[in-house]
Design a protein around this motif. Structure first.
Motif, short mmCIF file in Angstrom:
data_model
loop_
_atom_site.label_atom_id
_atom_site.label_comp_id
_atom_site.label_asym_id
_atom_site.label_seq_id
_atom_site.Cartn_x
_atom_site.Cartn_y
_atom_site.Cartn_z
N UNK A 203 0.82 -1.23 -0.03
CA UNK A 203 -0.08 -0.07 -0.09
C UNK A 203 0.89 1.06 -0.01
N UNK A 204 0.59 2.00 -0.79
CA UNK A 204 1.00 3.36 -0.60
C UNK A 204 0.18 4.45 -1.02
N UNK A 205 0.61 5.79 -0.43
CA UNK A 205 -0.29 6.64 -0.33
C UNK A 205 -1.43 6.45 0.41
N UNK A 206 -2.82 6.98 -0.09
CA UNK A 206 -3.95 6.88 0.73
C UNK A 206 -4.47 5.38 0.29
N UNK A 207 -3.86 4.29 0.52
CA UNK A 207 -4.30 3.03 0.56
C UNK A 207 -4.35 2.59 -0.80
N UNK A 208 -3.81 3.10 -1.67
CA UNK A 208 -3.70 2.62 -3.23
C UNK A 208 -2.94 1.31 -3.44
N UNK A 209 -3.67 0.40 -3.96
CA UNK A 209 -2.95 -0.98 -3.92
C UNK A 209 -2.12 -1.01 -5.13
N UNK A 262 12.02 -0.36 -2.16
CA UNK A 262 10.67 -0.59 -1.59
C UNK A 262 9.86 -2.02 -2.16
N UNK A 263 10.24 -2.01 -3.54
CA UNK A 263 9.91 -3.33 -4.09
C UNK A 263 10.67 -4.50 -3.45
N UNK A 264 11.58 -4.37 -3.29
CA UNK A 264 12.32 -5.33 -2.59
C UNK A 264 11.79 -5.82 -1.15
N UNK A 265 11.63 -4.70 -0.43
CA UNK A 265 10.91 -4.90 0.96
C UNK A 265 9.48 -5.69 0.68
N UNK A 266 8.87 -5.23 -0.40
CA UNK A 266 7.45 -5.76 -0.50
C UNK A 266 7.77 -7.26 -0.73
N UNK A 267 8.60 -7.64 -1.70
CA UNK A 267 8.71 -8.95 -2.09
C UNK A 267 9.13 -9.90 -0.75
N UNK A 268 9.81 -9.29 0.26
CA UNK A 268 10.19 -10.01 1.38
C UNK A 268 9.09 -10.21 2.13
N UNK A 269 8.27 -9.08 2.23
CA UNK A 269 6.86 -9.47 3.05
C UNK A 269 5.99 -10.34 2.40
N UNK A 270 5.90 -10.32 1.19
CA UNK A 270 4.98 -11.37 0.40
C UNK A 270 5.56 -12.71 0.98
N UNK A 271 6.91 -12.96 0.75
CA UNK A 271 7.37 -14.24 1.13
C UNK A 271 7.10 -14.33 2.66
N UNK A 302 6.08 -5.90 8.76
CA UNK A 302 5.12 -6.68 8.60
C UNK A 302 3.92 -5.90 9.16
N UNK A 303 4.15 -5.20 10.46
CA UNK A 303 3.04 -4.43 10.82
C UNK A 303 2.72 -3.62 9.96
N UNK A 304 3.71 -2.56 9.44
CA UNK A 304 3.59 -1.50 8.42
C UNK A 304 2.82 -1.92 7.39
N UNK A 305 2.98 -2.85 6.72
CA UNK A 305 2.52 -3.20 5.51
C UNK A 305 1.41 -4.07 5.58
N UNK A 306 0.98 -4.77 6.52
CA UNK A 306 -0.24 -5.70 6.43
C UNK A 306 -1.31 -5.11 7.60
N UNK A 307 -0.71 -4.39 8.51
CA UNK A 307 -1.57 -3.88 9.52
C UNK A 307 -1.76 -4.76 10.79
#
Length: 342
Positions: A203-209, A262-271, A302-307
């Motif tokens: 998620x970035x900005x105002x919740x934009x997927x 940021x893309x790398x971090x997103x991939x790590x959270x997905x894993x 994880x908390x930041x990206x998924x809540x």
């Protein structure tokens, strides 16, 4: 574009009618290289879906909608023990003759079995109906657990989750495990969000997927995903892509909507999400495998990206799966409610 024709016969459980749209639609939304047309076709005599909240279906397609379909899906329906409605058996045989895949969901397997196409093959239906299917069609080897069964070009499964498991199997055959796994995760996150907020791959900005694909950066993205446990730097990524750091950042923003790290971090959270969903590894091990280093660092991102926290995410995901799959695991002598797991 591959056409998925969903044949709606009278009394089809609503969740089995919408399940294919959710499954294939989610795959398309999150993977730009994936393309499907989901076409709903009303069978002869169709009036309404089954209970407990029946609804109608307004579609321009009848049986003719099957004629150019790459895949035909046959959900369960009322009257599945009777002969198929006029023209249905012939339409299914014609589709098989053209080389179309045919998938049966729940008691839709009875209707497909009535065509004779499943004779000598393995097939599945809801657990509570497995013995009956085997008794009515002794030439079919029935899977008593209702698991997704492949007997190409025929596929069948219990009606749990509206046939989502069957749809995910077809997506796997078309596009591989990574696309199917991410599609499954997105479906479950749409159904239930333990933090009370919309979950997404990022998620970035105002919740934009952000759920986009890549083109020029494809090989570098795959290399990054294969080395998530390594301490990758901007320079490492730029060297692999054959770009300057500035050029790399420009390309990443244009093609993924995110800067490289940021893309790398997103991939790590997905894993991390996949590991939490499918295993019992401790957070310490997951932090190392994802390249996030320490459990504290994993929990923070994880908390930041998924809540939510990793532990809560794992518990909620498994609780959801258990709840949604329980109904189809009722004993065979339990009463079957209209429209559930049919």
């Amino acid at each position: 574009m591959p056409v998925i024709a969903v044949l709606a016969l009278d009394g089809v459980p609503g969740h089995q009618l919408t399940g294919p749209g959710v499954s294939f639609g989610t795959a398309v939304q999150c993977h730009p290289h994936v393309a499907y047309e989901v076409r709903y076709c009303a069978g002869p005599g169709f009036r309404t879906t089954g209970g407990p909240a029946p609804f109608g279906l307004d579609t321009p397609w009848g049986l003719e909608g099957l004629e150019d379909a790459d895949t035909v899906l046959l959900p369960g329906h009322d009257g599945f023990r009777a002969e198929p409605p006029p023209g249905v058996a012939d339409a299914l045989r014609a589709a098989a003759g053209r080389g179309s895949r045919i998938g049966a969901i729940g008691t839709g397997t009875f209707t497909l079995a009535a065509t004779g196409l499943l004779d000598g093959r393995r097939a599945a239906t809801g657990r509570r109906y497995a013995a009956e299917l085997a008794g009515r069609h002794p030439r079919i080897e029935v899977d008593p657990e209702g698991a997704v069964t492949d007997s190409a070009p025929f596929h069948s499964a219990a009606g749990v989750l509206g046939g989502v498991d069957l749809c995910l199997r077809l997506i796997t055959l078309d596009h591989g495990d990574p696309v199917a796994i991410e599609t499954e995760r997105q479906i479950f996150l749409q159904l239930h969000d333990p933090a009370g907020r919309a979950a997404s791959t990022d998620q970035t900005g105002a919740g934009r997927t952000v759920c986009r694909g890549v083109s020029r950066l494809g090989p570098t993205i795959r290399w990054m995903e294969a080395h998530l446990d390594h301490p990758l730097t901007l320079e490492d990524i730029a060297d692999h892509a054959g770009l300057t750091v500035r050029g790399l950042t420009r390309c990443f923003r244009a093609e993924t909507g995110l800067p490289p790290l940021q893309h790398l971090l997103r991939a790590r959270i997905q894993l991390a999400q996949r590991l939490l969903e499918r295993g019992d590894e401790p957070v310490e091990r997951i932090a190392a495998r994802t390249g996030l280093g320490t459990p504290a660092n994993l929990r923070h991102h994880f908390q930041h990206h998924t809540g939510t926290s990793p532990r809560t995410y794992r518990t909620a995901f498994r609780s959801l799966v258990s709840t949604l799959t329980w109904a189809d695991g009722l004993p065979t002598d339990a009463p079957a409610s209209r429209g559930t797991g049919r």
